[in-house]
Write an enzyme that holds these catalytic residues in place. Structure first.
Site, mmCIF file in Angstrom:
data_model
loop_
_atom_site.group_PDB
_atom_site.id
_atom_site.type_symbol
_atom_site.label_atom_id
_atom_site.label_comp_id
_atom_site.label_asym_id
_atom_site.label_seq_id
_atom_site.Cartn_x
_atom_site.Cartn_y
_atom_site.Cartn_z
ATOM 1 N N ASP A 122 0.196 5.073 0.254
ATOM 2 C CA ASP A 122 -1.153 6.409 0.668
ATOM 3 C C ASP A 122 -0.699 7.851 0.801
ATOM 4 O O ASP A 122 0.577 8.754 1.062
ATOM 5 C CB ASP A 122 -1.009 5.911 2.285
ATOM 6 C CG ASP A 122 -1.343 4.959 2.696
ATOM 7 O OD1 ASP A 122 -1.779 4.357 1.689
ATOM 8 O OD2 ASP A 122 -1.368 4.579 4.200
ATOM 9 N N ASP A 143 -12.254 9.515 15.334
ATOM 10 C CA ASP A 143 -11.332 8.652 16.653
ATOM 11 C C ASP A 143 -10.134 8.947 16.533
ATOM 12 O O ASP A 143 -9.491 9.161 17.777
ATOM 13 C CB ASP A 143 -11.843 7.797 16.487
ATOM 14 C CG ASP A 143 -11.689 6.455 15.476
ATOM 15 O OD1 ASP A 143 -11.741 7.651 14.414
ATOM 16 O OD2 ASP A 143 -10.929 5.345 15.711
ATOM 17 N N GLU A 172 0.231 -1.349 0.264
ATOM 18 C CA GLU A 172 0.070 0.025 0.051
ATOM 19 C C GLU A 172 0.548 1.076 -0.012
ATOM 20 O O GLU A 172 1.397 1.239 1.112
ATOM 21 C CB GLU A 172 -0.809 0.014 1.202
ATOM 22 C CG GLU A 172 -1.898 1.187 1.121
ATOM 23 C CD GLU A 172 -2.825 1.104 2.511
ATOM 24 O OE1 GLU A 172 -3.142 -0.393 3.109
ATOM 25 O OE2 GLU A 172 -3.614 1.846 3.007
ATOM 26 N N THR A 197 0.540 10.044 5.106
ATOM 27 C CA THR A 197 1.949 9.680 4.327
ATOM 28 C C THR A 197 2.188 8.465 4.848
ATOM 29 O O THR A 197 2.529 8.494 5.738
ATOM 30 C CB THR A 197 3.040 10.017 3.156
ATOM 31 O OG1 THR A 197 3.896 10.552 3.996
ATOM 32 C CG2 THR A 197 2.567 11.222 2.628
ATOM 33 N N GLU A 219 -3.335 10.203 2.746
ATOM 34 C CA GLU A 219 -4.139 10.456 3.490
ATOM 35 C C GLU A 219 -4.698 11.995 3.221
ATOM 36 O O GLU A 219 -3.385 12.965 3.711
ATOM 37 C CB GLU A 219 -5.033 10.231 4.953
ATOM 38 C CG GLU A 219 -4.493 8.539 4.388
ATOM 39 C CD GLU A 219 -5.576 7.689 5.567
ATOM 40 O OE1 GLU A 219 -6.200 7.119 5.633
ATOM 41 O OE2 GLU A 219 -4.200 7.200 6.514
#
Length: 291
Positions: A103, A194, A101, A119, A105
């Site tokens: 990332d 959260d 993966e 990242t 985000e």
């Protein structure tokens, strides 16, 4: 005549390399909604996608194809105003417990406070390689380019053509690297109150819902994954596999300078400096050059 079969074979493999690295077309040709489709929309002749988050559901889409190496680009305009608790995700991933993966985000914040770029990279199911940054512009005011460039040598995260992070291939020295699994492109808008904003201290304010993130001009200039044979096909140094050119083997001096500027001024977390987290037993890549 003996050369004819050889020529035909060469032409077949050459055309197959070209087919594997084509750029995708409109959203409907290249992707599909995986959840929240009823409140999402496709606009501008299939070039724009709008994801929506409300108290009932978020929304997401993924690419139809999986890829192994290349350049994945997206223009994104993030949730404006009070976006605390929301996460806009844009990443590559394979499937399974030992997935790879890469990332991007984007963590929302209260009005007037900056978004955080989160990242990470996973290899064979192992991540814990987070680096975070603030942006040097308002990402809610207009579309900006976010690119993941990935080849057999390195992974580079770009924001508007400025590299902010590099993860080089040190597999020969025992560091995992994502080069054995095809990955699809995923994007989503979801509630992560959260943990997303100040470690979860600031919650999503649903009075501002629905939250909307916009995506434009998804492009995958990348090698399509067709199974295990793609491991060598996508890594082969051929003209069609443009990303294997020596020019993409490491950042130029100018790009290294841009990355230093971004990291010096806007990096807010680096796992390689978090000695307490790892009890001073730092991941091996932390002591190696990343450029």
């Amino acid at each position: 005549m003996a050369r004819l079969p050889v020529l035909l074979i060469a032409l077949f493999f050459s055309s197959s390399f070209v087919d594997r690295c084509q750029v995708e077309a409109s959203f409907w040709d290249s992707a599909f909604f995986t959840w929240g489709a009823w409140q999402s929309s496709v606009l501008n002749n299939g070039n724009d996608v709008q994801l929506v988050l409300d108290k009932i559901s978020g929304s997401a889409f993924q690419s139809r194809s999986a890829y192994l190496f290349g350049s994945i680009e997206m223009l994104i305009k993030f949730v404006p105003g009070n976006s605390a608790g929301t996460v806009t995700a844009y990443y590559l991933s394979s499937t399974g417990s030992k997935h790879d993966e890469i990332d991007f985000e984007f963590l929302g914040n209260v009005s007037g406070q900056p978004y955080t770029i989160h990242t990470n990279i996973f290899t064979q199911g192992v991540g814990n390689r987070e680096q975070q940054f603030y942006l040097w512009f308002d990402p809610t005011a207009d579309f900006h380019n976010y690119t993941i460039h990935w080849n057999p040598t390195e992974v580079v995260w770009y924001v508007d053509s400025i590299p902010i992070r590099v993860f080089r291939n040190y597999q020969s020295e025992g560091v995992g690297y994502p080069n054995q699994q095809g990955m699809r492109v995923y994007s989503s808008l979801w509630n992560a109150e959260d943990w997303a904003t100040m470690g979860g201290l600031v919650k999503t304010d649903w009075r501002h819902a629905p939250f909307v993130a916009r995506f434009r001009n998804f492009q995958a200039r990348a090698c399509k994954w067709f199974g295990p044979a793609s491991i060598w096909q996508c890594a082969a140094k051929t003209p069609a596999n443009w990303y294997t050119s020596p020019a993409y083997g490491q950042l130029s001096s100018a790009k290294q300078g841009q990355m230093k500027w971004a990291r010096d001024k806007y990096m807010v977390y680096d796992y390689c400096k978090d000695t307490k987290r790892f009890n001073w037993k730092m991941p091996p890549e932390c002591s190696k050059p990343q450029y």
